[in-house]
Write a protein that holds these residues in place. Structure first.
Motif, PDB file in Angstrom:
ATOM      1  N   TYR A   1      33.861  35.652  54.127  1.00 37.16           N
ATOM      2  CA  TYR A   1      32.739  35.292  53.278  1.00 37.16           C
ATOM      3  C   TYR A   1      32.925  35.909  51.901  1.00 37.16           C
ATOM      4  O   TYR A   1      33.525  36.979  51.767  1.00 37.16           O
ATOM      5  CB  TYR A   1      31.452  35.829  53.904  1.00 37.16           C
ATOM      6  N   THR A   2      32.413  35.255  50.887  1.00 36.90           N
ATOM      7  CA  THR A   2      32.552  35.798  49.545  1.00 36.90           C
ATOM      8  C   THR A   2      31.840  37.153  49.437  1.00 36.90           C
ATOM      9  O   THR A   2      30.810  37.366  50.065  1.00 36.90           O
ATOM     10  CB  THR A   2      32.032  34.799  48.484  1.00 36.90           C
TER      11      THR A   2
ATOM     12  N   THR B   1      39.260  44.019  47.506  1.00 32.96           N
ATOM     13  CA  THR B   1      39.300  45.477  47.573  1.00 32.96           C
ATOM     14  C   THR B   1      40.277  45.916  48.660  1.00 32.96           C
ATOM     15  O   THR B   1      41.058  46.846  48.468  1.00 32.96           O
ATOM     16  CB  THR B   1      37.885  46.028  47.888  1.00 32.96           C
TER      17      THR B   1
ATOM     18  N   GLU C   1      34.864  42.781  42.404  1.00 24.07           N
ATOM     19  CA  GLU C   1      33.574  43.124  41.805  1.00 24.07           C
ATOM     20  C   GLU C   1      32.439  42.687  42.699  1.00 24.07           C
ATOM     21  O   GLU C   1      32.601  41.790  43.520  1.00 24.07           O
ATOM     22  CB  GLU C   1      33.442  42.419  40.454  1.00 24.07           C
ATOM     23  N   ASN C   2      31.293  43.320  42.490  1.00 25.85           N
ATOM     24  CA  ASN C   2      30.137  42.987  43.311  1.00 25.85           C
ATOM     25  C   ASN C   2      29.501  41.704  42.813  1.00 25.85           C
ATOM     26  O   ASN C   2      28.418  41.697  42.256  1.00 25.85           O
ATOM     27  CB  ASN C   2      29.132  44.132  43.267  1.00 25.85           C
ATOM     28  N   ARG C   3      30.195  40.617  43.002  1.00 27.66           N
ATOM     29  CA  ARG C   3      29.772  39.337  42.478  1.00 27.66           C
ATOM     30  C   ARG C   3      30.369  38.275  43.369  1.00 27.66           C
ATOM     31  O   ARG C   3      31.553  38.371  43.702  1.00 27.66           O
ATOM     32  CB  ARG C   3      30.374  39.205  41.084  1.00 27.66           C
TER      33      ARG C   3
ATOM     34  N   PHE D   1      32.143  34.967  44.592  1.00 26.31           N
ATOM     35  CA  PHE D   1      33.208  34.142  44.035  1.00 26.31           C
ATOM     36  C   PHE D   1      33.919  34.799  42.856  1.00 26.31           C
ATOM     37  O   PHE D   1      34.117  34.190  41.812  1.00 26.31           O
ATOM     38  CB  PHE D   1      32.684  32.748  43.648  1.00 26.31           C
ATOM     39  N   GLN D   2      34.245  36.072  43.042  1.00 30.87           N
ATOM     40  CA  GLN D   2      35.013  36.771  42.017  1.00 30.87           C
ATOM     41  C   GLN D   2      36.443  36.216  42.004  1.00 30.87           C
ATOM     42  O   GLN D   2      37.009  35.963  40.964  1.00 30.87           O
ATOM     43  CB  GLN D   2      35.007  38.277  42.303  1.00 30.87           C
TER      44      GLN D   2
ATOM     45  N   LYS E   1      33.064  47.677  54.891  1.00 30.13           N
ATOM     46  CA  LYS E   1      31.858  48.339  54.353  1.00 30.13           C
ATOM     47  C   LYS E   1      31.115  49.136  55.427  1.00 30.13           C
ATOM     48  O   LYS E   1      29.887  49.243  55.395  1.00 30.13           O
ATOM     49  CB  LYS E   1      30.911  47.328  53.692  1.00 30.13           C
TER      50      LYS E   1
ATOM     51  N   SER F   1      36.377  50.923  56.054  1.00 25.95           N
ATOM     52  CA  SER F   1      35.760  50.870  54.745  1.00 25.95           C
ATOM     53  C   SER F   1      36.900  50.832  53.751  1.00 25.95           C
ATOM     54  O   SER F   1      37.686  51.769  53.661  1.00 25.95           O
ATOM     55  CB  SER F   1      34.893  52.100  54.492  1.00 25.95           C
TER      56      SER F   1
HETATM   57  N1  LIG Z   1      30.321  50.195  50.095  1.00 26.29           N
HETATM   58  C1  LIG Z   1      31.430  49.463  50.129  1.00 26.29           C
HETATM   59  N2  LIG Z   1      31.645  48.536  49.188  1.00 26.29           N
HETATM   60  C2  LIG Z   1      32.773  47.815  49.254  1.00 26.29           C
HETATM   61  C3  LIG Z   1      33.727  47.994  50.262  1.00 26.29           C
HETATM   62  N3  LIG Z   1      34.723  47.101  50.061  1.00 26.29           N
HETATM   63  C4  LIG Z   1      34.407  46.398  48.957  1.00 26.29           C
HETATM   64  N4  LIG Z   1      33.229  46.830  48.468  1.00 26.29           N
HETATM   65  C5  LIG Z   1      32.533  46.320  47.282  1.00 26.29           C
HETATM   66  O1  LIG Z   1      32.105  44.985  47.530  1.00 26.29           O
HETATM   67  C6  LIG Z   1      32.175  44.212  46.336  1.00 26.29           C
HETATM   68  C7  LIG Z   1      32.977  42.954  46.574  1.00 26.29           C
HETATM   69  O2  LIG Z   1      34.324  43.290  46.784  1.00 26.29           O
HETATM   70  P1  LIG Z   1      35.511  42.258  46.561  1.00 26.29           P
HETATM   71  O3  LIG Z   1      36.741  42.929  47.044  1.00 26.29           O
HETATM   72  O4  LIG Z   1      35.490  41.709  45.193  1.00 26.29           O
HETATM   73  O5  LIG Z   1      35.076  41.126  47.581  1.00 26.29           O
HETATM   74  P2  LIG Z   1      35.819  39.739  47.870  1.00 26.29           P
HETATM   75  O6  LIG Z   1      35.696  39.487  49.326  1.00 26.29           O
HETATM   76  O7  LIG Z   1      37.174  39.732  47.278  1.00 26.29           O
HETATM   77  O8  LIG Z   1      34.844  38.755  47.095  1.00 26.29           O
HETATM   78  P3  LIG Z   1      35.150  37.313  46.417  1.00 26.29           P
HETATM   79  O9  LIG Z   1      36.453  37.385  45.727  1.00 26.29           O
HETATM   80  O10 LIG Z   1      33.996  37.165  45.484  1.00 26.29           O
HETATM   81  O11 LIG Z   1      35.108  36.335  47.523  1.00 26.29           O
HETATM   82  C8  LIG Z   1      32.775  45.126  45.280  1.00 26.29           C
HETATM   83  O12 LIG Z   1      31.729  45.647  44.494  1.00 26.29           O
HETATM   84  C9  LIG Z   1      33.460  46.213  46.091  1.00 26.29           C
HETATM   85  O13 LIG Z   1      33.519  47.442  45.402  1.00 26.29           O
HETATM   86  C10 LIG Z   1      33.467  48.988  51.248  1.00 26.29           C
HETATM   87  O14 LIG Z   1      34.233  49.229  52.176  1.00 26.29           O
HETATM   88  N5  LIG Z   1      32.313  49.696  51.122  1.00 26.29           N
END
Ligand SMILES: Nc1nc2c(ncn2[C@@H]2O[C@H](COP(=O)(O)OP(=O)(O)OP(=O)(O)O)[C@@H](O)[C@H]2O)c(=O)[nH]1
Ligand SMILES: [Mg+2]
Length: 524
Positions: A345-346, A352, A365-367, A369-370, A458, A480
């Motif tokens: 899921y997005t 990360t 980023e916390n957004r 569809f980054q 997370k 995490s």
């Molecule tokens: N608390 C916490 N935050 C996390 C963890 N992993 C990622 N995040 C935060 O979650 C947010 C989204 O992380 P991304 O890695 O951009 O997520 P993604 O799955 O790639 O998202 P999209 O590319 O938008 O699909 C960021 O602000 C990260 O810092 C975690 O293990 N713990």
């Protein structure tokens, strides 16, 4: 006017500009304004229409609810009713005007009735002051310059709670598109096959609130059919878009690579094509999306045929990309490295995780569809085993079919994966919904025969005692991505899997994950 009303025994209404020029004369009780007038005097967000309506009435009575609804829906400068006194002379004058949005929910103000000849209102200065107040009022919301604001609306047979949950996600999407959410409205409807998605009266209410609160647009959580989009555009000047258009707008903002841009434009054109029978002004609102991105107004002047040509052209370009991708894959294949793809899921934390696993710096980023473009990085295990880890676009429930179609080439890369790491945000409120949505999309993409490993990310956000039972329930590995020390069990699991691939021992995924129905130990 009073004399004529007396003569014909019916009310008469005049609609006039601020300079006192009469635009329309309406005889009788039906106050529907002509589309020509409405098109000439358009109302933007935080403005009044620049027209006032004064009508006569045979009996002395206060303004009706309908008159007040007309005032609010049409954003008139002022509405007034003039009663006939016996003998056909002007009697009492009843006036009402809109109020700036001040958070009290009060839409308009009804002035005390005065005998016509005692009315001392100076319309010019009154309207100028009112308009200035309306323009500056934005309630308690701050909307950054150059960005837009929206009213979020859900109308479906689902329960209120379910709809509100979905609006939380819609608000995240809006946030990702830099749209400020001004307010939300939820409406339970009997069935979704109405002319406007929700009843005409309810839609009017939504539009009145949107105008009152000064929002730039309405965003529906439900998909509007082409017919519904057109019907709504006929009814109002306000920009009304749906969740699909919002997602498309986000994708348009985030697409950086040429391939990504082509895919997004294709999706937007596919969305637009069936909606392309409206008139010019409507069309621009339909296609406008958010900000200036997306097929803009000038492009929309082109007809369907030109759009079809463009679709053909973009599709050819995509085939070209696909060919390149095959070559890339072939090169990788020659090196014989196993591929592990992060899906989920997005906002689950895929990028990360890629960064921490492979010491990279892709944008996370916390957004929602980054990530749109696929990134591949090497991960080296001790004993010199190597794998390629890929990160790609995130999924969302009810992913617009236009996007699935357009992102075929990007998503096709997933077919090369030897293992899918399904990353889940374990702290999400609707974790079950998110997991199901991702699995449904994987199935749709025919990817369900690739071995899959469920990773709950997370976990730092959960109370410690909840982590283990949760992971056990779903046969998932808890991590995490922000705390590298927590990755050890995952790395061990991955390494075992890699060994099984390279050594041909397909059954090497260790328990407790082996019985997991979600994890197929090997490809058929
Ligand atoms: N608390 C916490 N935050 C996390 C963890 N992993 C990622 N995040 C935060 O979650 C947010 C989204 O992380 P991304 O890695 O951009 O997520 P993604 O799955 O790639 O998202 P999209 O590319 O938008 O699909 C960021 O602000 C990260 O810092 C975690 O293990 N713990
Ligand atoms: Mg990402």
């Amino acid at each position: 006017m009073c004399q004529l009303t007396q003569d014909i025994g019916r009310p008469i209404a005049v609609l006039m500009t601020r300079r006192g020029l009469v635009q329309e004369v309406i005889v009788g009780t039906d106050l529907t304004l002509s589309p020509t007038t409405l098109a000439k005097f358009r109302v933007g967000p935080r403005s009044l229409r620049g027209l006032r309506l004064i009508r006569t009435q045979l009996h002395d009575q206060p303004l009706s609810q309908e008159s007040l609804t007309d005032l609010a829906f049409l954003r008139l400068d002022l509405i007034g009713t003039l009663s006939l006194s016996p003998g056909g002379n002007p009697g009492n004058l009843y006036l009402a005007h809109l109020l700036p949005s001040d958070g009290t929910g009060q839409l308009c103000k009804i002035l005390k009735a005065v005998p016509f000849h005692q009315c001392s209102m100076a319309f010019d200065s009154f309207t100028a002051e009112l308009e200035a107040e309306v323009q500056s009022a934005r309630g308690h919301h701050t909307v950054r310059d150059g960005t837009e604001s929206a009213m979020l609306v859900s109308a479906s047979p689902e329960s209120r709670a379910e709809q509100e949950d979905r609006l939380v996600e819609l608000a995240e999407l809006a946030n990702s598109a830099e749209v400020t959410v001004i307010d939300r409205m939820v409406q339970r409807t009997a069935d979704g096959h109405q002319r406007y998605l929700l009843g005409g009266g309810k839609l009017k209410e939504v539009l009145i609130q949107t105008l009152h609160k000064g929002a730039d647009m309405v965003i529906f959580d439900q998909t509007l059919s082409p017919a519904q989009s057109r019907a709504i555009a006929e009814m109002t000047d306000i920009k009304v878009i749906d969740r699909t258009q919002l997602i498309l707008a986000i994708f348009a903002r985030r697409a950086h690579s040429r391939e990504g841009k082509v895919q997004v434009e294709l999706a937007q054109l596919h969305y637009l094509l069936p909606r392309l029978s409206g008139k010019g002004a409507q069309l621009s609102r339909l296609g406008g999306g958010i900000g200036t991105r997306g097929p803009g107004e000038t492009k929309l002047e082109t007809d369907r045929r030109r759009i079809r040509d463009r679709i053909g052209h973009l599709e050819r370009e995509l085939t070209h990309f696909a060919r390149h991708q095959d070559q890339r894959r072939a090169r990788r294949g020659r090196r014989g490295l196993p591929v592990m793809s992060l899906v989920g899921y997005t906002n689950a934390g895929k990028s990360t995780l890629l960064n921490v696993l492979t010491k990279s710096h892709v944008s996370a980023e916390n957004r929602v569809f980054q990530t749109l473009d696929t990134t591949s990085r090497r991960l080296r295990f001790p004993q010199d085993r190597e794998v390629i880890v890929t990160d790609t676009v995130g999924f969302i429930r009810d992913l617009p079919k236009e996007l699935v179609g357009a992102f075929r080439t990007t998503l096709e890369e997933l077919h090369e994966a030897d293992l899918l790491l399904h990353v889940v945000d374990a702290s999400a409120a609707d974790i079950e919904v998110q997991i199901t949505a991702v699995i449904a999309i994987l199935q749709e993409l025919n990817l369900n025969n690739i071995p899959r490993m469920l990773v709950f990310n997370k976990c730092d956000r959960l109370p410690t005692h909840q982590i283990e039972p949760l992971c056990r329930r779903y046969h998932a590995i808890g991590i995490s991505a922000l705390q590298p020390a927590t990755l050890r069990p995952l790395l061990a699991e991955l390494e075992a899997h890699v060994r099984s691939l390279t050594d041909g021992d397909a059954g090497a995924i260790s328990s407790p994950t082996r019985e997991d129905p979600l994890i197929l130990a090997s490809r058929p």
